[in-house]
Each structure stands twice: as structure tokens, then as C-alpha cells.
Design a protein around this motif. Structure first.
Motif, PDB file in Angstrom:
ATOM      1  N   GLN B 346       0.846  -1.202   0.000  1.00 15.56           N
ATOM      2  CA  GLN B 346       0.000   0.000   0.000  1.00 15.56           C
ATOM      3  C   GLN B 346       0.884   1.255   0.000  1.00 15.56           C
ATOM      4  OE1 GLN B 346      -1.919   1.358   3.615  1.00 15.56           O
ATOM      5  NE2 GLN B 346      -3.928   1.408   2.604  1.00 15.56           N
ATOM      6  N   ARG B 348       1.581   5.410   0.294  1.00 13.53           N
ATOM      7  CA  ARG B 348       1.069   6.450   1.189  1.00 13.53           C
ATOM      8  C   ARG B 348      -0.107   7.178   0.542  1.00 13.53           C
ATOM      9  NH1 ARG B 348      -1.147   8.797   4.158  1.00 13.53           N
ATOM     10  NH2 ARG B 348      -0.551  10.172   5.863  1.00 13.53           N
ATOM     11  N   ALA B 351      -3.134   5.047   0.972  1.00  7.73           N
ATOM     12  CA  ALA B 351      -3.585   5.144   2.367  1.00  7.73           C
ATOM     13  C   ALA B 351      -4.313   6.471   2.581  1.00  7.73           C
ATOM     14  CB  ALA B 351      -2.397   5.025   3.323  1.00  7.73           C
ATOM     15  N   ALA B 352      -3.773   7.543   1.987  1.00  7.42           N
ATOM     16  CA  ALA B 352      -4.373   8.869   2.171  1.00  7.42           C
ATOM     17  C   ALA B 352      -5.785   8.911   1.577  1.00  7.42           C
ATOM     18  CB  ALA B 352      -3.495   9.938   1.543  1.00  7.42           C
ATOM     19  N   ASN B 355      -8.041   6.957   3.787  1.00  9.57           N
ATOM     20  CA  ASN B 355      -8.343   7.693   5.029  1.00  9.57           C
ATOM     21  C   ASN B 355      -9.286   8.860   4.781  1.00  9.57           C
ATOM     22  OD1 ASN B 355      -6.590   6.035   6.422  1.00  9.57           O
ATOM     23  ND2 ASN B 355      -4.858   7.425   6.215  1.00  9.57           N
ATOM     24  N   TYR B 356      -9.059   9.579   3.674  1.00  8.59           N
ATOM     25  CA  TYR B 356      -9.880  10.746   3.381  1.00  8.59           C
ATOM     26  C   TYR B 356     -11.355  10.344   3.290  1.00  8.59           C
ATOM     27  CZ  TYR B 356     -11.818  14.837   1.056  1.00  8.59           C
ATOM     28  OH  TYR B 356     -12.594  15.927   0.752  1.00  8.59           O
ATOM     29  N   SER B 426      -6.764  -0.898   6.586  1.00  9.20           N
ATOM     30  CA  SER B 426      -6.134   0.314   7.130  1.00  9.20           C
ATOM     31  C   SER B 426      -7.176   1.367   7.471  1.00  9.20           C
ATOM     32  CB  SER B 426      -5.135   0.878   6.126  1.00  9.20           C
ATOM     33  OG  SER B 426      -5.792   1.280   4.941  1.00  9.20           O
ATOM     34  N   VAL B 427      -8.465   1.018   7.393  1.00 11.75           N
ATOM     35  CA  VAL B 427      -9.504   2.006   7.719  1.00 11.75           C
ATOM     36  C   VAL B 427     -10.577   1.512   8.693  1.00 11.75           C
ATOM     37  CG1 VAL B 427      -9.303   3.376   5.610  1.00 11.75           C
ATOM     38  CG2 VAL B 427     -10.817   1.389   5.629  1.00 11.75           C
ATOM     39  N   MET B 476      -8.774  -1.990   1.497  1.00 13.02           N
ATOM     40  CA  MET B 476      -8.823  -3.461   1.513  1.00 13.02           C
ATOM     41  C   MET B 476     -10.091  -4.042   2.118  1.00 13.02           C
ATOM     42  SD  MET B 476      -4.870  -3.871   2.632  1.00 13.02           S
ATOM     43  CE  MET B 476      -4.938  -2.312   3.509  1.00 13.02           C
TER      44      MET B 476
END
Lengths: 294, 507
Positions: B346, B348, B351-352, B355-356, B426-427, B476
Motif C-alpha cells: 500500500q 502512502r 492510504a491517504a 483515510n480521506y 487500514s480504515v 482493503m
């Protein structure tokens, strides 16, 4: 673990240096002496304080944070030392499906100076600055490796050397912490919705009391520390922690160092006995130290 | 000295101010007045003649002149700094501010209940909303519906208000008496009833029904909103009273629909065994299973039966996305491999994006995110209260329909999450079946409506929707097909809102 050992060995053989001297103690490197340390830390908790509610979380299980820190202390003069710390951190949850995080965390740089010394009492001041070394995600808590803030830490230390190599050490610090930028564009803080990616991380105080034995470079110490944010909100019922939380904790521990010559080792065990918005962690660290004259 | 300068440098790296920069909304003069707004087609109110307000007093009437006099001699000279601040806050837009309040409440109530000592998840109780767990659990379907009714009530009430405004044509205080200086930009829209108060009262009724534990908080907002129009010298007391009466009347109509839309049966867990049986019969080897410990009952398994706004049940069933790839297919394996690769590598940036758009617990959910985009677009276009409410009603109803249609699909197939095949996230993992992606459906439905209102920004909205859709793969928690099919489904659902908008008389 294998990489930890090989990294440790590499550091010892190629960088050459060491002696434990921390931003909170009254120990100094002599002029032009450097001490390098490689410290492995293991911290884990299964229970945490959700606000004041002490609970477990079956979807996290045991949250483990491991870190490998390279630390260098250098004697600018006998009374002024500089210290730098580079940590690599990784997290893991034993249950549930939250993905562990890893990466270089926050570089910290310290200057420590002895301001006064008379009849066994000495007063020291230290100032430290820490800033993230990588663009890690700060708000995927509790999996995040750090809080992402720049911090400016001002510390006052008073030590008293007693008979038979015994000493007392008291310290107090104020941690100024910056806002952080997060990936999300809205968040709750104290029940209010903020529509921005800027999050204020609350400032914090910490204070510690230590009692120990120090002969030459060998040391054994008992300590109690307290950490508390100056403000912030609490974790809401069954919510995840967040950067704005008013975290506090009281930790007790034992620290020891054995350094017969250039090469030495240190170890620390500490345990959080009480807290709010934090995990009740047991922390163990082991380090290899090496002193070198530059 | 050297060290001192280092210290000063360090201090300069930390901003002394902890004030965060937020979008600042300011009052503006709307670009259009829409005199014929009172003839536009409403959503739930059958006709604007179903609600009535009393005929206003003439501006020459002694009672009215007394109101003007009190404004001039008592209210305006006595304005405090706090009152002026309230005027500035509410002046940015009544629809906008009440939408923000709705989103804030959604965020505050968006936490799944904790399990108790017996390993049971207690169900939030509307009759005891502040007990643990608090009522409601404002998850995405709940929030989509709450914000939809909020926007629809605001819109229907404003259409009715526009009719009365131009029917009675009573001017604003500052038009009657030139010595009165309003604190906010003005229009020549008649003042009776006050449009801001129509919105405030309608919003209050809907939000109190949706968040019954928030009575004192909402009452405080309502009182301030009502006072602010007088403090601003835009209205007198009788404009406010008429607005409150009209807002309450229309909201009661909307709530009558909301109470019978099937939401009370949305958490019917007794249907779950049948849903699993159907899933198995469709060929799913591993139907969806809660990955939480203890296992949590699936979120609102019967939400798909709630009445939609812009499409009927037959249509809903006919546009349900086709069955996704089954576990033993090569396509499934390929999509699983894509997620496994993201777990290992993954970036960054991925991931951003994840997350957003996470919009998970403690957030106003994806529907809230899209309401915010809609508000910002309406502000940028200098929409009047009426136009803003209309935009949000179409975006909001599309989001609600998207939620219902997506949930119907999710529970029709009851398909497994990637976490049932060993993936992490990751969320954070939502507790309901995988196919189709709610984010994709919500986002494309909203982006389709926004594109129709703002064709010049169509690419921007569709790109945002695509990013929201992709974010679930990057996090994911969805297979690619969940997202691509959800996106298509969302566009279709959005089209029903667009078609309705094109026929409401406002174009």
C-alpha cells in the motif's frame, strides 16, 4: 527480531560509540566523548482506559508497539551535552483486522546543560525538539506509530547526590505540541465537528521522581513518572482514540545500566498503573551502549 | 548564543496558535430570487395549499408599526457582540447551517454499540436515547435518511414559504423604514414568512425526531436562529411566528412519511437466516459473516425495504446489480490477489485516499461528506435558501435511495468481505455484507445529481466519486467488483433524482 539483532550489531561495529545518558538525568558525557546506543523497546497492552472506563477490546486483543532506537549523546563541553534519537516503530494487534503500521517515527534532538551545582545538588535544563521523520498516518489510532506533531519540550531537572553513590532526581517538563495535518477533512473534537484537516494536539506536562544508585557508569534506578495533557477531549463510549484526547498516565519502573568499559548494556521495565485515554502498557527495553572519544 | 538561536528556531517551528483554519462561510446576496418558486413541485407535501399561515397585518397596521418601532428603539440599539456574532453565523445560510448541525449530530452519534458482559450488543432505544448505547447509531443508512428528510422538509417548506411570500408580498422592515439598516445582505424577496425561520423550525422538528436526545441542544439553536433574523433587522416578530408555524406544519407532513417508511423494521434480525439461505442457494460458498468479536448482528439487514424517494420498488429490484464473482472463479481470485498486493505494498497515496474517504465511526458518514460538497457548491453558486434546499433535497434523496438500494443489494447476495479471506484493513471494517460498495453507490448517486446541477464541475464531482469508490479497495475492505458495480448502480439511482428535478418547474 533477526533484523533487530543485525541492525544492533551493525550499529555497534560501524558507528562506534555509547553510554546511557538521557534527557532527564543528571549524567553528562565528557567533552568530545560520544555515546551511541541502540535500544529495542517492546510495549504492549490488552486493557485501556476509554475515558475513565477500564476495558478490554476483543477486536484488538493485545496491541504491541516495538521500536528500535538509535541514540547518540555527545559532550560539547563537560556541562553541555547534545542528544539525538532516531526511532523506527512498528505496531501490531493480536486480534481483529486492523492493519499494523510501521516506519520511522519522530527524530528528537536535545541540548542539556548543567546550570548549577553545589553541595551535591545540581540543577539542569534541557530543551528538546522532535519532528516526524516520515509521513506516517497519525490518526489511525491505536495502530498509528506516532502522533505526527512537532514538539518542543522544556525540562527542568534537579538532582541530589547522597552518600554511598545514591541519588535523587526530580524533573518536570512542558511539551508544546503543534497541530497536525491529517488525511481526513473533518473530525469531532469535544463534540463539535471541525471541517478541516488541521488537528490541534494538546500540550502536555510530565514530571518524574527517581531514586537510584550510580557508581562510575553503572546504575540502578527506581522511578515514577506522570504524564498529562493540559486539555483535550475524552474517548467517547466505544469509540477509537483520537489525537485531541486528553491523555494521562502514571508509570512506575526500574532502570539499570552496566558499563564496565566502552561497551555497556542498559535495560528498563515500566508499567502504567493508572491512566485516562491510554493503554495500560507494560514496557520493556534493552540497549547496547558504546563510548567513543572523537 | 548559538544554543539560544537554536531554541528560537525550534520555537518558530511550532505554531503558537492552536486555532485551526476552517472553511469560513459568509453571508452573500443570492444570484436569483425565483418569484415563481412557490409553484415548484414539492417532494412530500402534496400541495402548498395543504398548509396555511394567517394573513399578515398590513404594514400600515398599528400592530405591525409597533413591531417596527420595537426593532428600531429596543432591538437594534441594544445589540450585543454575541448577538452580532449569531447574526453573522446564521447569515451564512439557514439551510447550510442546519445541514451542518445535522452532520455534526450524525458524527456524534455514529458509534456502534459496545457489547455487554454477556457478549450481547444492546440495541439503541429511541425511548431512552442518552443511555448506553445512545440512540441512534447514526451509521451511513441512518444518516442518509435523516439528512434526506431534513433537506426535503426544508425544501418543501421553502416552496410553501415562497408561495406565501409573493402572495402576501409584505416587505422587510428595512424597506418599510429606511432608517433601519439590516446587518446582512438583502434581497427584494418579501419578508413574510421569514424563510430562515421556516427552515429553522422544519429542521428542528426533523432533527429532534432523528436525534431525540438532543432536545436542549436543538432548542438552543432554534431560538438563536429565530432571534438572529430580528437582530439582523431582516424580519419582525410576526414574520418569525409565521415562519415557525409554516415550518412546523410542513415538517409534520414529512415526519408522517418518515414514520411509515419502513425504517422501524430496518433492523429486523429475524430475516437473517433466510438471507443466508438465499446467499448459499445463489452459489456463495462463504456467505458474509461478522468479523467482530463477539460476532455483531449485521447492520440494518432490512433497510433495503425502506420506501425510496425517487424510484419505486419495482424499479429498485429491476436495477439491482447482477451477482458478483463467486469464490471459485478466476475473476474472484484475481480481485483477491489485487487486495493482497495492496496489503503488502500500500502506498502512502493509497492510504491517504482510503483515510480521506473512510468516513467511519465518529464521522458524518459518506452521505454527510456529499451533503458538505453540495453545500459548498451551492454557496459558490450563490444559491438562495430556496435553491440551496432544492439542491440538497435532490442530492439527499439520491443518497437515501442509494443507501436503500445498496442495502437491498447487500442483503440480497449476502456476500463475504475480503477479511473472510485473511486480509487486514487500514480504515476499519464495516459490519455488513460486501457487495456492493456503499461508498461507491452513495458517491456516484450524489455526483450524478451534482453534475446535473453544475455541469461545469461534472468532471470534478465524478472524479471525487471515483476516488471514494477506489478508496474502499485501497483500504482493503471491498473487492473491485463491489466498487465498479456499486458505481454503476449509483449513477442509475442519481438519474432518477435528476429526472425528477428536471420536471419540478425550477429549471
Amino acid at each position: 527480531m533477526k533484523y533487530v539483532i543485525s541492525l544492533a550489531l551493525a550499529m555497534v561495529f560501524f558507528i562506534h560509540s555509547s553510554k546511557a545518558q538521557m534527557p532527564h538525568d543528571g549524567i553528562y558525557m565528557n567533552k568530545k566523548l560520544a555515546c551511541g546506543a541502540l535500544i529495542y523497546s517492546h510495549s504492549s497492552w490488552t486493557n485501556y482506559w476509554e475515558n475513565r472506563l477500564f476495558r478490554e477490546n476483543l477486536n484488538i486483543g493485545r496491541l504491541t508497539t516495538e521500536s528500535m532506537m538509535a541514540m547518540v549523546a555527545y559532550g560539547i563541553t563537560k556541562k553541555i551535552n547534545a542528544i539525538a534519537v532516531f526511532p523506527y516503530v512498528q505496531t501490531n494487534a493480536s486480534q481483529g483486522n486492523l492493519m499494523g503500521q510501521k516506519g520511522f517515527q519522530d527524530l528528537s534532538f536535545w541540548l542539556k546543560a548543567k546550570a548549577f551545582s553545589k553541595q551535591g545538588i545540581s540543577i539542569h535544563g534541557a530543551i528538546g525538539y522532535s519532528t516526524p521523520l516520515s509521513n506516517y498516518v497519525p490518526d489511525f489510532m491505536p495502530m498509528s506509530i506516532g502522533m505526527g506533531a512537532n514538539s518542543l519540550i522544556t525540562r527542568g531537572i534537579i538532582t541530589y547526590d547522597m552518600a554511598k553513590h545514591l541519588y535523587l532526581n526530580g524533573s518536570i517538563a512542558y511539551q508544546m505540541r503543534s497541530q497536525v495535518k491529517v488525511d481526513r477533512d473533518a473530525y469531532l473534537h469535544g463534540g463539535k465537528l471541525y471541517q478541516t484537516n488541521e488537528v490541534p494536539v494538546p500540550d502536555a506536562f510530565d514530571a518524574a521522581f527517581r531514586f537510584g544508585y550510580l557508581k562510575k557508569d553503572n546504575q540502578l534506578e527506581l522511578f515514577a513518572e506522570t504524564f498529562s495533557c493540559t486539555k483535550g477531549d475524552d474517548i467517547r463510549r466505544n469509540d477509537m482514540p483520537f489525537l485531541t484526547n486528553d491523555m494521562s498516565m502514571t508509570t512506575v519502573g526500574i532502570y539499570g545500566k552496566y558499563q564496565p568499559k566502552h561497551l555497556g548494556v542498559n535495560a528498563k521495565v515500566s508499567y502504567v498503573v493508572d491512566g485516562q485515554n491510554v493503554g495500560q502498557s507494560l514496557n520493556v527495553s534493552l540497549g547496547i551502549l558504546y563510548i567513543i572519544k572523537l | 548564543m548559538k544554543y539560544l538561536s537554536i531554541c528560537i528556531f525550534c520555537i518558530s517551528l511550532i505554531s503558537c496558535s492552536k486555532e485551526v483554519d476552517e472553511t469560513l462561510y459568509k453571508a452573500y446576496s443570492p444570484s436569483k430570487v425565483d418569484e415563481s418558486g412557490g409553484t415548484w413541485k414539492t417532494f412530500i407535501l402534496a400541495s402548498t395549499t395543504d398548509v396555511a399561515i394567517s394573513v399578515p397585518k398590513l404594514v400600515t397596521d398599528a400592530a405591525y408599526l409597533k413591531e417596527i418601532d420595537s426593532l428600531k428603539t429596543i432591538v437594534i440599539p441594544g445589540l450585543t457582540a454575541t448577538q452580532k456574532k449569531a447574526v453573522e453565523f446564521w447569515g451564512a445560510g439557514a439551510v447550510l447551517r442546519w445541514n451542518e448541525i445535522g452532520r455534526e449530530l450524525a458524527a456524534r452519534y455514529n458509534i456502534p454499540p459496545a457489547s455487554n458482559a454477556a457478549g450481547i450488543y444492546p440495541v439503541p432505544n429511541a425511548a431512552d436515547p442518552l443511555a448506553d448505547p445512545k440512540f441512534p447509531f447514526a451509521n451511513p443508512p441512518y444518516t442518509a435518511r435523516a439528512l434526506a428528510y431534513l433537506s426535503i422538509a426544508q425544501y418543501d417548506a421553502l416552496v410553501a414559504a415562497w408561495r406565501f411570500k409573493f402572495l402576501y408580498n409584505r416587505k422587510a422592515p428595512f424597506e418599510i423604514d429606511a432608517t433601519i439598516k439590516p446587518l446582512l445582505p438583502t434581497t427584494n424577496v418579501p419578508a413574510y414568512p421569514s424563510e430562515e425561520v421556516v427552515v429553522a423550525q422544519a429542521s428542528y422538528v426533523i432533527l429532534l425526531a432523528m436525534f431525540p436526545g438532543e432536545g436542549p441542544f436543538l432548542k438552543e439553536k432554534l431560538t438563536e436562529a429565530k432571534n438572529a433574523v430580528i437582530w439582523a433587522a431582516k424580519n419582525v416578530g410576526s414574520d418569525v411566528e409565521a415562519g415557525a408555524s409554516l415550518g412546523a406544519g410542513v415538517a409534520a407532513n414529512v415526519m408522517a412519511r418518515a414514520k411509515t417508511d419502513g425504517m422501524s423494521d430496518a433492523n429486523n434480525q429475524t430475516i437473517v437466516p433466510n438471507l443466508i439461505a438465499r446467499s448459499t442457494s445463489l452459489g456463495f460458498i462463504n456467505p458474509w459473516k461478522s468479523q467482530e468479536s463477539p460476532a455483531r448482528p449485521p447492520m440494518l439487514p432490512n433497510y433495503g425495504a425502506v420506501s425510496t424517494i425517487n424510484l419505486d420498488r419495482k424499479t429498485l429490484e429491476s436495477i439491482r446489480p447482477a451477482i458478483p464473482y463467486l469464490e471459485n472463479s478466476s475473476e474472484f481470485k484475481k480481485e483477491l490477489a489485487e487486495l493482497q498486493d495492496i496489503q503488502k505494498n500500500q502506498t502512502r497515496e493509497q492510504a491517504a485516499i482510503a483515510n480521506y474517504w473512510a468516513d467511519g465511526q465518529g464521522s458524518y458518514t459518506p452521505p454527510g461528506h456529499w451533503h458538505r460538497y453540495a453545500c459548498d457548491a451551492g454557496v459558490a453558486a450563490k444559491y438562495s435558501e430556496l435553491r440551496m434546499a432544492r439542491l440538497l433535497a435532490y442530492v439527499g434523496s439520491a443518497l437515501m435511495d442509494a443507501g436503500i438500494s445498496c442495502w437491498e443489494t447487500k442483503y440480497y447476495y449476502f456476500s463475504p468481505r475480503p477479511q473472510q479471506f485473511g486480509l487486514k484493513t487500514s480504515v476499519g471494517l464495516p459490519n455488513f455484507p460486501s457487495y456492493t460498495s456503499g461508498h461507491s453507490t452513495f458517491s456516484f448517486a450524489a455526483a450524478t445529481v451534482l453534475s446535473s446541477f453544475f455541469p461545469e464541475n461534472s468532471t470534478k464531482f465524478l472524479n471525487l466519486a471515483q476516488e471514494a469508490s477506489d478508496s474502499r479497495v485501497y483500504g482493503m475492505i471491498h473487492f473491485r467488483v463491489d466498487c465498479t458495480m456499486g458505481a454503476k448502480h449509483g449513477r442509475l439511482i442519481g438519474d432518477y433524482a435528476v429526472n425528477r428535478a428536471q420536471a419540478d418547474g425550477a429549471q
